[in-house]
Scaffold this motif. Structure first.
Motif, PDB file in Angstrom:
ATOM      1  N   GLU A  61       0.924  -1.345   0.056  1.00  0.00           N
ATOM      2  CA  GLU A  61       0.106   0.160   0.064  1.00  0.00           C
ATOM      3  C   GLU A  61       0.915   1.094  -0.043  1.00  0.00           C
ATOM      4  OE1 GLU A  61      -3.588  -1.209   0.638  1.00  0.00           O
ATOM      5  OE2 GLU A  61      -2.298  -3.117   0.660  1.00  0.00           O
ATOM      6  N   GLN A 110      -2.624 -13.016   0.148  1.00  0.00           N
ATOM      7  CA  GLN A 110      -3.349 -14.230   0.670  1.00  0.00           C
ATOM      8  C   GLN A 110      -2.331 -15.310   0.966  1.00  0.00           C
ATOM      9  OE1 GLN A 110      -4.847 -12.247  -1.865  1.00  0.00           O
ATOM     10  NE2 GLN A 110      -5.666 -11.219   0.195  1.00  0.00           N
ATOM     11  N   ARG A 133     -10.575 -11.536 -10.719  1.00  0.00           N
ATOM     12  CA  ARG A 133      -9.386 -11.778 -11.791  1.00  0.00           C
ATOM     13  C   ARG A 133      -9.674 -12.196 -12.970  1.00  0.00           C
ATOM     14  NH1 ARG A 133      -5.480 -13.281  -8.198  1.00  0.00           N
ATOM     15  NH2 ARG A 133      -5.272 -11.300  -8.077  1.00  0.00           N
ATOM     16  N   LYS A 182       1.945   2.881  -6.921  1.00  0.00           N
ATOM     17  CA  LYS A 182       1.750   2.227  -8.291  1.00  0.00           C
ATOM     18  C   LYS A 182       0.905   3.036  -9.165  1.00  0.00           C
ATOM     19  CE  LYS A 182       0.242  -1.292  -6.286  1.00  0.00           C
ATOM     20  NZ  LYS A 182      -1.061  -1.009  -6.399  1.00  0.00           N
ATOM     21  N   ARG A 216      -1.637  -4.404 -10.364  1.00  0.00           N
ATOM     22  CA  ARG A 216      -1.932  -5.613  -9.395  1.00  0.00           C
ATOM     23  C   ARG A 216      -2.376  -6.752 -10.404  1.00  0.00           C
ATOM     24  NH1 ARG A 216      -0.914  -4.976  -4.188  1.00  0.00           N
ATOM     25  NH2 ARG A 216      -1.156  -2.814  -3.320  1.00  0.00           N
ATOM     26  N   TYR A 221     -10.681 -12.632  -4.783  1.00  0.00           N
ATOM     27  CA  TYR A 221      -9.800 -11.749  -5.558  1.00  0.00           C
ATOM     28  C   TYR A 221      -9.669 -12.892  -6.991  1.00  0.00           C
ATOM     29  CZ  TYR A 221      -8.094  -8.421  -2.434  1.00  0.00           C
ATOM     30  OH  TYR A 221      -7.824  -7.482  -1.740  1.00  0.00           O
ATOM     31  N   SER A 252      -1.959 -11.847  -5.074  1.00  0.00           N
ATOM     32  CA  SER A 252      -2.729 -12.933  -4.234  1.00  0.00           C
ATOM     33  C   SER A 252      -1.734 -13.683  -3.511  1.00  0.00           C
ATOM     34  CB  SER A 252      -3.595 -13.634  -5.252  1.00  0.00           C
ATOM     35  OG  SER A 252      -4.605 -12.972  -5.665  1.00  0.00           O
ATOM     36  N   ARG A 269     -14.737  -6.227  -5.867  1.00  0.00           N
ATOM     37  CA  ARG A 269     -14.099  -5.494  -4.884  1.00  0.00           C
ATOM     38  C   ARG A 269     -14.527  -4.708  -3.914  1.00  0.00           C
ATOM     39  NH1 ARG A 269      -9.442  -1.989  -6.302  1.00  0.00           N
ATOM     40  NH2 ARG A 269      -9.593  -0.278  -4.913  1.00  0.00           N
TER      41      ARG A 269
HETATM   42  P1  TYD Z   1      -6.350  -0.811  -3.574  1.00  0.00           P
HETATM   43  O1  TYD Z   1      -7.255   0.440  -3.034  1.00  0.00           O
HETATM   44  O2  TYD Z   1      -6.509  -0.912  -5.126  1.00  0.00           O
HETATM   45  O3  TYD Z   1      -4.938  -0.773  -3.112  1.00  0.00           O
HETATM   46  P2  TYD Z   1      -3.782  -0.276  -3.912  1.00  0.00           P
HETATM   47  O4  TYD Z   1      -3.996   1.195  -4.330  1.00  0.00           O
HETATM   48  O5  TYD Z   1      -2.629  -0.350  -2.903  1.00  0.00           O
HETATM   49  O6  TYD Z   1      -3.531  -1.244  -4.850  1.00  0.00           O
HETATM   50  O7  TYD Z   1      -7.049  -2.224  -3.067  1.00  0.00           O
HETATM   51  C1  TYD Z   1      -6.539  -3.372  -3.368  1.00  0.00           C
HETATM   52  C2  TYD Z   1      -6.144  -3.953  -2.101  1.00  0.00           C
HETATM   53  O8  TYD Z   1      -6.374  -5.413  -2.240  1.00  0.00           O
HETATM   54  C3  TYD Z   1      -5.011  -3.760  -1.450  1.00  0.00           C
HETATM   55  O9  TYD Z   1      -4.914  -3.796  -0.144  1.00  0.00           O
HETATM   56  C4  TYD Z   1      -4.195  -5.126  -1.980  1.00  0.00           C
HETATM   57  C5  TYD Z   1      -5.281  -6.212  -1.996  1.00  0.00           C
HETATM   58  N1  TYD Z   1      -5.056  -7.272  -3.024  1.00  0.00           N
HETATM   59  C6  TYD Z   1      -5.156  -8.505  -2.285  1.00  0.00           C
HETATM   60  O10 TYD Z   1      -4.640  -8.457  -1.236  1.00  0.00           O
HETATM   61  N2  TYD Z   1      -4.906  -9.505  -3.273  1.00  0.00           N
HETATM   62  C7  TYD Z   1      -4.881  -9.505  -4.357  1.00  0.00           C
HETATM   63  O11 TYD Z   1      -5.204 -10.584  -5.411  1.00  0.00           O
HETATM   64  C8  TYD Z   1      -5.163  -8.076  -5.012  1.00  0.00           C
HETATM   65  C9  TYD Z   1      -5.375  -7.978  -6.482  1.00  0.00           C
HETATM   66  C10 TYD Z   1      -5.236  -7.073  -4.277  1.00  0.00           C
END
Ligand code: TYD
Length: 208
Positions: free
Chosen positions: A12, A105, A74, A16, A96, A70, A101, A50
């Motif tokens: 976070e 995860q 995807r 990106k 991402r 997720y 993941s 989401r």
């Molecule tokens: P987002 O607000 O898009 O965060 P960021 O700007 O940091 O990318 O939220 C996506 C959130 O989901 C982020 O905490 C990462 C998490 N995530 C997973 O845990 N597993 C995944 O497979 C994906 C794609 C995202």
């Protein structure tokens, strides 16, 4: 010819979305056709999934459910948005992909890499990224930079120990997959952007 698939990964607040925006500006100047998208989300159904995943009220969600959601978002997004763009020869920049993941995860939640690979088989079998840019900034520093976590976001509001594990997860993936390039975010956003553009050229993603 199939277009190139470039994914962006990081903890976070690693910047990106800023970097994808700067890269987009450069690609536009160069007249390179590209598509920007993100996970989880990027299509109507995937955005709905989401909002379930990230909703701060869904605290009782178990790790397996989270990982499966997720994966569901995807494959829908891949089939609906990414695959058509790649097949029409476009460069796809995706905020991402499966590595998230694996790090969040698989590693940080402790579900293991095998479980994540298995449930993401359909996506992995169809499209592996040509290049993954990992924006390397330790979580503590990243949260300081963005002035703390968003309390309404279920993932962001996990404690710092969780995000440190995510970071370690990414470091493990880096050692395993040569397609991942690590970029240290120690300079200005423009300096980081220049490095990303250089890497894309070196790896033959865009012309040099
Ligand atoms: P987002 O607000 O898009 O965060 P960021 O700007 O940091 O990318 O939220 C996506 C959130 O989901 C982020 O905490 C990462 C998490 N995530 C997973 O845990 N597993 C995944 O497979 C994906 C794609 C995202």
């Amino acid at each position: 010819m199939r277009g190139k698939f470039v994914t962006f990964e990081g903890c976070e607040g690693s910047g990106k979305s800023t970097q994808i925006k700067l890269l987009g500006q450069y690609l536009k100047q160069q007249d390179i056709d590209f598509v920007v998208t993100r996970e989880p989300g990027g299509s109507r159904i995937a955005e709905e999934i989401r909002s379930i995943i990230l909703d701060g009220r869904n605290g009782e969600m178990c790790a397996e459910c989270e990982a499966l959601l997720y994966a569901a978002a995807r494959i829908q997004h891949l089939n609906e948005v990414v695959a058509p763009a790649l097949e029409s020869g476009k460069l796809v920049l995706c905020d991402r992909y499966v590595d998230s993941s694996l790090a969040y995860q698989g590693y940080a939640r402790g579900l293991g890499m095998k479980f994540i690979e298995d449930i993401n088989y359909a996506a992995l079998y169809k499209y592996q990224p040509d290049l993954t840019i990992f924006l390397d900034i330790p979580p503590r520093l990243a949260f300081e930079r963005k002035h703390g976590a968003d309390k309404n976001d279920r993932m962001e509001s996990e404690g710092i120990a969780f995000h440190e594990r995510v970071y370690q997860g990414y470091k493990t993936l880096l050692r395993k997959y040569p397609r991942i390039t690590e970029i240290y975010c120690c300079g200005t956003k423009f300096e980081t952007s220049d490095i990303i553009i250089r890497v894309l050229k070196e790896k033959g993603i865009i012309r040099g």
